[in-house]
Design a protein around this motif. Structure first.
Motif, short mmCIF file in Angstrom:
data_model
loop_
_atom_site.label_atom_id
_atom_site.label_comp_id
_atom_site.label_asym_id
_atom_site.label_seq_id
_atom_site.Cartn_x
_atom_site.Cartn_y
_atom_site.Cartn_z
N ASP A 95 31.76 -16.81 -44.96
CA ASP A 95 31.34 -16.58 -43.65
C ASP A 95 30.05 -16.25 -44.28
OD1 ASP A 95 31.12 -16.06 -41.18
OD2 ASP A 95 32.81 -14.38 -41.32
N GLN A 97 28.09 -16.90 -41.14
CA GLN A 97 27.83 -17.13 -39.77
C GLN A 97 27.69 -14.70 -39.86
OE1 GLN A 97 27.06 -18.38 -36.24
NE2 GLN A 97 26.44 -20.22 -37.52
N ASP A 98 28.02 -15.00 -40.59
CA ASP A 98 28.42 -12.96 -40.91
C ASP A 98 27.05 -12.24 -41.52
OD1 ASP A 98 29.81 -10.32 -40.42
OD2 ASP A 98 30.80 -10.48 -41.72
N GLY A 101 23.64 -12.57 -39.82
CA GLY A 101 23.50 -12.00 -39.04
C GLY A 101 22.81 -10.71 -39.22
N LYS A 102 23.86 -10.43 -40.21
CA LYS A 102 23.56 -9.17 -41.00
C LYS A 102 22.22 -9.13 -41.46
CE LYS A 102 28.38 -8.06 -41.63
NZ LYS A 102 29.60 -7.46 -42.59
#
Length: 134
Positions: A95, A97-98, A101-102
């Motif tokens: 994933d 995006q996840d 983002g982190k």
């Protein structure tokens, strides 16, 4: 293994077709070129997308000093740098995006050695893991 320094080595490639052999030869050539370059120039940066995120942060900082079309170009370049870890995560089947983002969040906290650990699909410190790029 077993090849002492300054001695020649032979690598035998086998494959089901000429096409497969050609691809194997190209891959081997690329790997040897990377090895040669790494021996010649030993400078490294942290991997896992950490270098790209740190560069993107520096480029975004530059947007504060420019305006007009140059501002848009500098901002687009920063976003392109941020896409590299995203593409790597997508290609790994994670994933993106996840993870990215982190990764952005920890880089915003000043933890610039943090990158994506692709063996566990987590954001981790690349230094103790020994994940480097040359």
């Amino acid at each position: 293994s077993g090849c002492a320094e300054n001695e020649a080595c032979t690598i035998v490639l086998r494959g089901a077709s000429c096409h497969i052999l050609d691809e194997a030869e190209r891959s081997l050539h690329d790997a040897l070129a990377v090895l040669y370059q790494t021996v010649q120039d030993t400078r490294v940066v942290h991997g896992g997308g950490s270098a790209e995120m740190a560069m993107a942060a520096g480029v975004l900082e530059r947007t504060k000093a420019v305006d007009g079309k140059e501002h848009a170009a500098v901002e687009a370049f920063a976003k392109a740098l941020q896409q590299l870890p995203m593409i790597l995560a997508d290609n790994a089947g994670y994933d993106s995006q996840d993870l990215v983002g982190k990764l952005k969040a920890v880089h915003a906290q000043g933890k610039t050695t943090m990158g994506i650990d692709f063996t566990k699909a987590v954001v981790a410190d690349m230094h103790p893991l020994g994940i480097m790029e040359s």
